[in-house]
Write an enzyme that holds these catalytic residues in place. Structure first.
Site, short mmCIF file in Angstrom:
data_model
loop_
_atom_site.label_atom_id
_atom_site.label_comp_id
_atom_site.label_asym_id
_atom_site.label_seq_id
_atom_site.Cartn_x
_atom_site.Cartn_y
_atom_site.Cartn_z
N TYR A 63 -7.15 -6.74 1.94
CA TYR A 63 -9.03 -6.04 2.22
C TYR A 63 -9.64 -6.41 1.03
CZ TYR A 63 -7.03 -4.10 -2.27
OH TYR A 63 -6.54 -3.99 -3.57
N LYS A 95 9.00 -2.41 -2.78
CA LYS A 95 8.81 -1.13 -2.30
C LYS A 95 10.45 -0.90 -1.59
CE LYS A 95 3.85 -1.19 -0.51
NZ LYS A 95 2.84 -1.44 0.28
#
Ligand code: ATR
Length: 273
Positions: A217, A66
């Site tokens: 998640y 990123k």
């Protein structure tokens, strides 16, 4: 010929993005393909150059690239500049546009899917790494009464709060200083859950809490969510909605069509038990 997109990372086999974007494309009738690219460490630039040379239109970027994506871009949104990290790129001729949709996806999940306003609320954010940084500006844009950032390494929380101070009411805290304080909404942006660990957050933060949100998640009831549940918090949420919503934001940015996320969220939801 179909427009081509991909997600790039290392490792990448675990990424749900091809499945998510495949569902979005099918539901919205978009003529596009979406694959995975595993770039070698240190090989981000070469991999993206090759993807663009082959006519690729856009990329999602995941760990550990990123920051590289932020450097690679020729144009960075304000969110990317603030986060120092990008999770989506769009290629328009020679231009390389970078965006970071993690935080806006999170806010959309909270305010739209979970129907929980941030405005005027006391919000606690645990962690001060890349995930917390991405949430900072989108959170403050919602005008919470106060945003408190707690982190093990206090200096990182302090630095992040200092960046955010120009956008809203935000301060840093140690975990110990949270004892006796309660918050309306509590978000776990630490990576502790990935190792089954609990950030040292006192249970008092949940006393008047109406949402406990885990950024990770697919992990079920993490130690953080278990502590919240045992403290009576309802609802509990994990990052599946955030994942789907950030993908939807990227899809909209690339294709000009906003996809429905409900089917994706339903498919990827792991029960919080
Ligand atoms: P990410 O991109 O997932 O945010 P990161 O930038 O490495 O990853 O940041 C990890 C965050 O999780 C940091 O805030 C880290 O705290 P420190 O800055 O003090 O290291 C936090 N973290 C990781 N494991 C933790 C744990 N067991 N308890 C509390 N915080 C933890």
């Amino acid at each position: 010929m179909s427009d081509h997109y991909a997600v790039i990372g290392n490792p990448i086999a675990q990424s749900k993005s091809p499945m998510i974007h495949g569902m979005f494309a099918q539901a919205s009738g978009q003529d596009m393909t979406y694959t995975r690219i595993e770039a070698p460490l240190g090989g981000f630039k070469d991999a993206v150059d090759a993807f663009r040379a082959a006519g690729g239109k856009g990329l999602n970027i995941t760990a550990p690239f990123k920051l590289d994506a932020c450097d690679y871009a020729s144009e960075r949104s304000r969110r990317v500049q603030l986060a120092g990290a990008a999770n989506a790129m769009k290629f328009v001729g020679e231009r390389v546009l970078a965006e970071n949709f993690d935080g806006v996806g999170l806010v959309r999940d909270v305010t739209h899917n979970l129907q929980c306003a941030l405005k005027g609320k006391r919000v606690l954010l645990l962690g001060a790494g890349g995930a917390a940084r991405g949430a900072l500006l989108p959170f403050l844009a919602q005008e919470p009464l106060e945003l408190v950032i707690a982190n093990r390494t206090l200096q990182k929380a302090f630095d992040l709060a200092s960046i955010g101070a120009q956008w809203g009411r935000v301060r840093s805290s140690s975990y110990a200083e949270l004892a006796g304080h309660s918050f309306d909404l509590v978000f776990n942006a630490t990576s502790a859950s990935l190792r089954g660990e609990l950030p040292p957050v006192p249970a008092s933060v949940f006393t008047h809490c109406s949402l406990a949100y885990e950024f990770a998640y697919g992990k079920g009831l993490t130690p953080f969510l278990r502590l919240a549940r045992n403290s009576g918090v309802n609802p509990l949420a994990d990052g599946v909605g955030m994942l789907a919503e950030q993908a939807a934001e990227a899809f909209f940015w690339w294709r000009g069509v906003r996809p429905e996320t409900r089917a994706v969220i339903d498919k990827l939801t792991v029960p919080l038990v």
